[in-house]
Design an enzyme around this catalytic site. Structure first.
Site, PDB file in Angstrom:
ATOM      1  N   ASP A  10      -6.861   0.711   0.136  1.00 43.09           N
ATOM      2  CA  ASP A  10      -6.998   0.738   1.588  1.00 43.09           C
ATOM      3  C   ASP A  10      -8.410   0.301   1.941  1.00 43.09           C
ATOM      4  O   ASP A  10      -9.171  -0.123   1.082  1.00 43.09           O
ATOM      5  CB  ASP A  10      -6.710   2.140   2.131  1.00 43.09           C
ATOM      6  CG  ASP A  10      -7.574   3.177   1.457  1.00 43.09           C
ATOM      7  OD1 ASP A  10      -8.743   2.883   1.160  1.00 43.09           O
ATOM      8  OD2 ASP A  10      -7.100   4.287   1.217  1.00 43.09           O
ATOM      9  N   LYS A  47       0.817  -1.210   0.000  1.00 46.84           N
ATOM     10  CA  LYS A  47       0.000   0.000   0.000  1.00 46.84           C
ATOM     11  C   LYS A  47       0.857   1.269   0.000  1.00 46.84           C
ATOM     12  O   LYS A  47       0.663   2.170  -0.816  1.00 46.84           O
ATOM     13  CB  LYS A  47      -0.926  -0.009   1.224  1.00 46.84           C
ATOM     14  CG  LYS A  47      -1.530   1.312   1.609  1.00 46.84           C
ATOM     15  CD  LYS A  47      -2.431   1.878   0.520  1.00 46.84           C
ATOM     16  CE  LYS A  47      -3.262   3.037   1.052  1.00 46.84           C
ATOM     17  NZ  LYS A  47      -2.491   4.116   1.628  1.00 46.84           N
TER      18      LYS A  47
END
Length: 287
Positions: A223, A204
DNA sequence: TACTGGCCTAGGTA
DNA sequence: ATACCTAGGCCAG
């Protein structure tokens, strides 16, 4: 500088969670970019600023990105077209990789307002102070400064468990004289792999840094919010089993991450990162 | 390879 | 006020 029809929504661009150190005072936006203090506002078709040349501003705000073309490229369905319409003029900013990397290492498991606080404290404590129009501004701390900071110092900025990651990554970059800018020349996959070598950087964070500072416009960070968007609006692109799994678990594994991110990249194409930003911001503003 | 806890803390919310 | 919840995840086992 005249925008000549190039869409740019400063408020959305600076508030959407890609940068954390801009502040609005009255009509003007103030930010520190490298060692410069920028003061920017938009009046009709004119982008006004001080202290800096046109090229710097158009590079920073990515005015070379053809937003019309990007919009038609990623506007695959009704939902994203709503997001595009609502926040038209949102642009990806070309950040400095170093600041971007530390920012998103700090960003894990934090809200945007909390991230802003952390980075502000970090800058006040370790960055170079500058005074502009009677206000104090702080450059983002150099790798050397953060490498020399103690864990206790970093914790006092509210970093919590992120302190050790920031410290280790800073030390690594400082002692190796690591050239983050060189990652721009690599492919998305190579850059991401290189970024994931740093402590505190997983898929991420690496995707965010790739998208926001390395010109990898096809990176699609995922996310919990993007996960929710996918579940609500794009679930038909996944198997029922996978959708059930995502819906039942709050956290998701590495392979789940790549599955969702991979969908974004193939579905939206080479400007998938822009799609992610519009979707993310659209979803965030509806709450 | 895939999964499970644990982790620091501060805003936001009830 | 005060407790509780969650937040742009990563890492070690």
């Amino acid at each position: 500088m005249n925008l000549y029809g190039r869409p740019l929504n400063l408020d959305v661009t600076l508030c959407c969670g890609q940068v954390f150190r801009w502040e609005k005072r009255g009509e003007w936006w103030f930010g520190v970019v490298g060692d410069r203090i920028l003061k920017v506002r938009r009046v009709d078709e004119v982008l006004e600023f001080q202290n800096v040349e046109d090229d710097f501003v158009s590079h920073y705000f990515s005015l070379d990105h053809d937003l019309q073309r990007i919009g038609s490229e990623i506007g695959k369905d009704g939902y994203i077209r709503e997001a595009l319409r609502e926040f038209w003029g949102l642009r990806l900013i070309r950040q400095e990789p170093w600041e971007c990397l530390i920012s998103f290492i700090c960003a894990t498991y934090k809200s945007v307002s909390a991230i802003r606080q952390m980075l502000l404290k970090l800058s006040i404590r370790f960055g170079e102070k500058k005074i502009f129009e009677g206000h104090d501004f702080y450059a983002f701390p150099t790798p050397e400064k953060l490498a020399r900071a103690t864990l206790k110092d970093l914790e006092s900025c509210g970093l919590g468990y992120r302190s050790k990651y920031v410290h280790a990554t800073s030390k690594s970059i400082h002692s190796d004289e690591y050239d983050l800018e060189a990652l721009r020349k690599m492919s998305y996959e190579q850059a991401k792999k290189a970024l994931c070598q740093f402590p505190g950087v997983g898929p991420k964070v690496a995707d965010c840094v790739s998208l926001f500072s390395l010109d990898k416009l096809d990176a699609f960070p995922v996310d919990v919010r993007v996960k929710r968007i996918v579940l609500r609006h794009y679930s038909e692109h996944f198997t029922g089993v996978f959708v059930q799994k995502l819906a039942s678990e709050q956290l998701f594994s590495n392979s789940d991450y790549e599955k969702i991110s991979g969908f974004g990249r193939t579905y939206f194409g080479k400007y998938a990162g822009y799609a992610q930003e519009y979707l993310y911001h659209y979803e965030r503003m509806k709450n």
